[in-house]
Design a protein around this motif. Sequence first.
Motif: not given
Length: 186
Positions: A68, A70, A84-89
Amino acid sequence: MIRGGDIVKGTCLLQKGQPYLVVEREFHTPGKGTAIARIKMKSIRDGSVLSLTVPTQQEIEDAEVAIVNCQYQYSDQDNFHFMDNESYEQYEVPISEMEEKKYYLQEGGSYELTIWEGSVIDIKIPYKVIFTVAESENYVKGDTVSGATKPIVTETGLTVRVPLFIKQDEKILVNTETNEYVERVN
């Protein structure tokens, strides 16, 4: 499960209940019998190395890992915090498990996290990183013979030996595998 003949460099395998990353793979075909794959693996958790010889038709258990991308946010008393750069998790990584990586993490920097069974098992640090010199002693030209170096401290606390002409607040490129100065960055 993955066949021995399908294993390539970068594959994650499960051995002794731990994930291992294949760093070398060599095929060998004897005059008689079945072909084999000689595999050299490195533990993602502790860095130990394991060698294995597998017939190409034999199946071996592969580890289901996720990589992932991040952004490093900050660290507190106990954890490094990533997003996480995509889901912001959000991910929390215990500092005690990755103490040696703390000097290479820069706020806002992008890193790859390896996740296995829901927990982060590795932070991939780039091969070369740009640091700002936070502390440096000044030396006068001619103080020593050529090739002399001095210790400096970066903004993350990493100590690196650099040439005498490097000054405070300058940017330098450092090899993260050897902790050696590479060059000054303009």
